[in-house]
Design a protein around this motif. Structure first.
Motif, mmCIF file in Angstrom:
data_model
loop_
_atom_site.group_PDB
_atom_site.id
_atom_site.type_symbol
_atom_site.label_atom_id
_atom_site.label_comp_id
_atom_site.label_asym_id
_atom_site.label_seq_id
_atom_site.Cartn_x
_atom_site.Cartn_y
_atom_site.Cartn_z
ATOM 1 N N PHE A 1 12.461 33.588 29.233
ATOM 2 C CA PHE A 1 11.683 34.447 28.328
ATOM 3 C C PHE A 1 10.486 35.031 29.058
ATOM 4 O O PHE A 1 10.239 36.242 29.028
ATOM 5 C CB PHE A 1 11.250 33.625 27.119
ATOM 6 C CG PHE A 1 10.521 34.400 26.062
ATOM 7 C CD1 PHE A 1 11.022 35.599 25.578
ATOM 8 C CD2 PHE A 1 9.332 33.916 25.528
ATOM 9 C CE1 PHE A 1 10.357 36.311 24.581
ATOM 10 C CE2 PHE A 1 8.657 34.614 24.544
ATOM 11 C CZ PHE A 1 9.167 35.809 24.064
ATOM 12 N N HIS A 2 9.731 34.186 29.759
ATOM 13 C CA HIS A 2 8.552 34.647 30.495
ATOM 14 C C HIS A 2 8.941 35.524 31.681
ATOM 15 O O HIS A 2 8.261 36.506 31.995
ATOM 16 C CB HIS A 2 7.727 33.450 30.952
ATOM 17 C CG HIS A 2 7.045 32.742 29.830
ATOM 18 N ND1 HIS A 2 6.406 31.521 29.984
ATOM 19 C CD2 HIS A 2 6.914 33.066 28.520
ATOM 20 C CE1 HIS A 2 5.896 31.147 28.827
ATOM 21 N NE2 HIS A 2 6.193 32.063 27.923
ATOM 22 N N THR A 3 10.038 35.179 32.340
ATOM 23 C CA THR A 3 10.511 35.996 33.463
ATOM 24 C C THR A 3 10.889 37.398 32.993
ATOM 25 O O THR A 3 10.525 38.405 33.619
ATOM 26 C CB THR A 3 11.725 35.335 34.141
ATOM 27 O OG1 THR A 3 11.334 34.070 34.676
ATOM 28 C CG2 THR A 3 12.262 36.213 35.273
ATOM 29 N N LEU A 4 11.591 37.478 31.864
ATOM 30 C CA LEU A 4 11.996 38.773 31.326
ATOM 31 C C LEU A 4 10.791 39.614 30.922
ATOM 32 O O LEU A 4 10.764 40.830 31.130
ATOM 33 C CB LEU A 4 12.918 38.575 30.124
ATOM 34 C CG LEU A 4 14.345 38.123 30.423
ATOM 35 C CD1 LEU A 4 15.098 37.860 29.132
ATOM 36 C CD2 LEU A 4 15.070 39.177 31.244
ATOM 37 N N GLU B 1 9.296 40.942 34.201
ATOM 38 C CA GLU B 1 10.146 41.956 34.820
ATOM 39 C C GLU B 1 10.216 43.228 33.979
ATOM 40 O O GLU B 1 10.141 44.342 34.501
ATOM 41 C CB GLU B 1 11.555 41.388 35.024
ATOM 42 C CG GLU B 1 11.637 40.290 36.069
ATOM 43 C CD GLU B 1 13.026 39.712 36.199
ATOM 44 O OE1 GLU B 1 13.884 40.064 35.353
ATOM 45 O OE2 GLU B 1 13.266 38.933 37.139
ATOM 46 N N PHE B 2 10.341 43.055 32.681
ATOM 47 C CA PHE B 2 10.517 44.194 31.805
ATOM 48 C C PHE B 2 9.247 45.031 31.735
ATOM 49 O O PHE B 2 9.301 46.264 31.764
ATOM 50 C CB PHE B 2 10.920 43.697 30.412
ATOM 51 C CG PHE B 2 11.661 44.709 29.598
ATOM 52 C CD1 PHE B 2 12.955 45.056 29.925
ATOM 53 C CD2 PHE B 2 11.074 45.307 28.496
ATOM 54 C CE1 PHE B 2 13.652 45.987 29.173
ATOM 55 C CE2 PHE B 2 11.757 46.232 27.746
ATOM 56 C CZ PHE B 2 13.050 46.580 28.073
ATOM 57 N N TYR B 3 8.108 44.341 31.663
ATOM 58 C CA TYR B 3 6.847 45.084 31.535
ATOM 59 C C TYR B 3 6.474 45.783 32.836
ATOM 60 O O TYR B 3 6.166 46.975 32.873
ATOM 61 C CB TYR B 3 5.720 44.148 31.102
ATOM 62 C CG TYR B 3 4.388 44.861 31.067
ATOM 63 C CD1 TYR B 3 4.155 45.868 30.134
ATOM 64 C CD2 TYR B 3 3.387 44.559 31.988
ATOM 65 C CE1 TYR B 3 2.949 46.541 30.101
ATOM 66 C CE2 TYR B 3 2.187 45.234 31.966
ATOM 67 C CZ TYR B 3 1.974 46.228 31.017
ATOM 68 O OH TYR B 3 0.783 46.899 30.991
ATOM 69 N N TYR B 4 6.515 45.047 33.939
ATOM 70 C CA TYR B 4 6.054 45.617 35.202
ATOM 71 C C TYR B 4 7.073 46.563 35.832
ATOM 72 O O TYR B 4 6.790 47.201 36.852
ATOM 73 C CB TYR B 4 5.673 44.505 36.177
ATOM 74 C CG TYR B 4 4.433 43.775 35.723
ATOM 75 C CD1 TYR B 4 3.196 44.405 35.726
ATOM 76 C CD2 TYR B 4 4.500 42.462 35.266
ATOM 77 C CE1 TYR B 4 2.050 43.746 35.288
ATOM 78 C CE2 TYR B 4 3.375 41.801 34.825
ATOM 79 C CZ TYR B 4 2.144 42.444 34.832
ATOM 80 O OH TYR B 4 1.024 41.798 34.396
ATOM 81 N N SER B 5 8.249 46.688 35.220
ATOM 82 C CA SER B 5 9.203 47.689 35.703
ATOM 83 C C SER B 5 8.802 49.091 35.267
ATOM 84 O O SER B 5 9.329 50.080 35.765
ATOM 85 C CB SER B 5 10.603 47.376 35.171
ATOM 86 O OG SER B 5 10.654 47.568 33.762
ATOM 87 N N HIS C 1 15.546 41.455 24.497
ATOM 88 C CA HIS C 1 16.270 40.424 23.767
ATOM 89 C C HIS C 1 15.703 39.054 24.125
ATOM 90 O O HIS C 1 15.400 38.775 25.278
ATOM 91 C CB HIS C 1 17.764 40.467 24.112
ATOM 92 C CG HIS C 1 18.472 41.640 23.529
ATOM 93 N ND1 HIS C 1 18.954 41.637 22.238
ATOM 94 C CD2 HIS C 1 18.769 42.857 24.040
ATOM 95 C CE1 HIS C 1 19.525 42.799 21.992
ATOM 96 N NE2 HIS C 1 19.424 43.559 23.073
ATOM 97 N N VAL C 2 15.587 38.212 23.124
ATOM 98 C CA VAL C 2 15.047 36.865 23.335
ATOM 99 C C VAL C 2 16.153 35.962 23.879
ATOM 100 O O VAL C 2 17.193 35.795 23.242
ATOM 101 C CB VAL C 2 14.492 36.291 22.022
ATOM 102 C CG1 VAL C 2 14.062 34.843 22.210
ATOM 103 C CG2 VAL C 2 13.324 37.130 21.536
ATOM 104 N N PRO C 3 15.961 35.366 25.062
ATOM 105 C CA PRO C 3 17.009 34.519 25.650
ATOM 106 C C PRO C 3 17.074 33.140 24.983
ATOM 107 O O PRO C 3 16.045 32.546 24.664
ATOM 108 C CB PRO C 3 16.581 34.390 27.115
ATOM 109 C CG PRO C 3 15.088 34.522 27.069
ATOM 110 C CD PRO C 3 14.790 35.494 25.954
ATOM 111 N N LYS C 4 18.285 32.665 24.794
ATOM 112 C CA LYS C 4 18.487 31.354 24.167
ATOM 113 C C LYS C 4 19.282 30.454 25.106
ATOM 114 O O LYS C 4 19.978 30.920 26.002
ATOM 115 C CB LYS C 4 19.248 31.499 22.848
ATOM 116 C CG LYS C 4 18.593 32.408 21.833
ATOM 117 C CD LYS C 4 19.501 32.607 20.633
ATOM 118 C CE LYS C 4 18.916 33.593 19.653
ATOM 119 N NZ LYS C 4 19.825 33.845 18.510
#
Length: 290
Positions: free
Chosen positions: A94-97, A100-104, A112-115
């Motif tokens: 979740f934190h990795t996404l 990555e998503f923001y700084y891209s 999407h929230v990973p489970k």
């Protein structure tokens, strides 16, 4: 100065982001929550994420995503019902996404929230193995015409049924059965208090704990807590009872086998039976030599 006072006032009133307001999107088709990251960006420096707020969001999402796993169990017809895994938030992913998503630099800042799956503690294979060998069983009888007492016995029997106690693990009747309340379906029925008959919610469950005691009182099970009633009870031989009450006496034991032990509890008509099972490979723990 007035502006500073106003900002402080607003901060006191709205110290945290309303997570519900940023989580209104739920992708039902993919069974996924969608998160908008815009509220988690520092207003004074859009190059940074506010990780204090994201930590709060993480805790909130953990509660939203969590689904308790369901253990495999043996149905009344004797068939094993397969286990169901639970779900939890994959915090690291979740934190990795988020990073990555923001700084891209993506314009669409929804992700999407990973489970991740939570395995059930008791699965189908384990139940098949520990149902191989019956260690003991004990039956007591009751008047099924006493509707209130019968109901309490059925509820408590259902609560302990299919309980698996792993090697070295401790079983507590009160912990497994839980508090006996009207909200949970228990009814007023006769109980023994200080040698006298009275009426209280859950009257009759001591027959369940006493039946269980007689079933598990064998080599390989260490009784760690048991109390007798203040007067004799009719459903077990003299001195073979185990009284229990919420906020009071408990019945407890420990599994001394090297394999899990299974409790099967049934009420049929006016009979209550507890049977204890384990694996064919079960042996007692061997004391270590000094």
């Amino acid at each position: 100065m007035r502006m500073i006072v106003l900002l402080l006032f607003l901060f006191l009133i709205f110290p945290h982001i309303s997570h519900a307001s940023v989580m209104e999107l739920y992708d039902e088709q993919n069974d996924s929550w969608l998160i908008d990251l815009k509220p988690y960006i520092f207003e004074m420096d859009e190059a940074l994420l506010n990780w204090n707020d994201i930590e709060d969001l993480t805790k909130y999402m953990q509660k939203q995503v969590y689904q308790k796993p369901e253990n495999a169990y043996i149905a009344k017809n004797g068939e094993i019902v397969k286990e169901k895994p639970g779900l939890a938030l994959d915090v690291n992913q979740f934190h990795t996404l988020i990073n990555e998503f923001y700084y891209s630099g993506a314009d669409n800042r929804r992700l999407h929230v990973p489970k991740q799956k939570i395995p059930a503690r008791v699965n189908e294979e384990l139940l098949k193995e520990i149902k191989e060998k019956e260690l003991n069983r004990f039956t007591t009888r009751f008047r099924k015409g006493n509707i209130e007492r019968t109901r309490n016995i059925e509820l408590a029997a259902d609560a302990i049924n299919n309980t698996v106690i792993f090697p070295g693990e401790h079983f507590s009747f009160n912990e497994v059965v839980g508090e006996r309340t009207r909200e949970r379906g228990y009814l007023p029925a006769p109980v023994i208090v200080k040698g006298e008959f009275s009426e209280d919610i859950g009257g009759g469950i001591c027959q369940v704990s006493s039946t269980l005691f007689n079933a598990v009182d064998l080599q390989g099970i260490e009784i760690t807590e048991r109390y007798a009633h203040s007067r004799e009870v009719p459903y077990v031989p003299k001195g073979r009872d185990a009284t229990v009450s919420w906020w009071g006496p408990d019945f407890a034991f420990r599994n001394k086998f090297n394999q899990p032990v299974l409790i099967q509890a049934r009420t049929i008509g006016g009979e209550m039976t507890v049977a204890i099972y384990t694996s064919n490979d079960a042996t007692l723990f061997q004391a270590k030599k000094p």
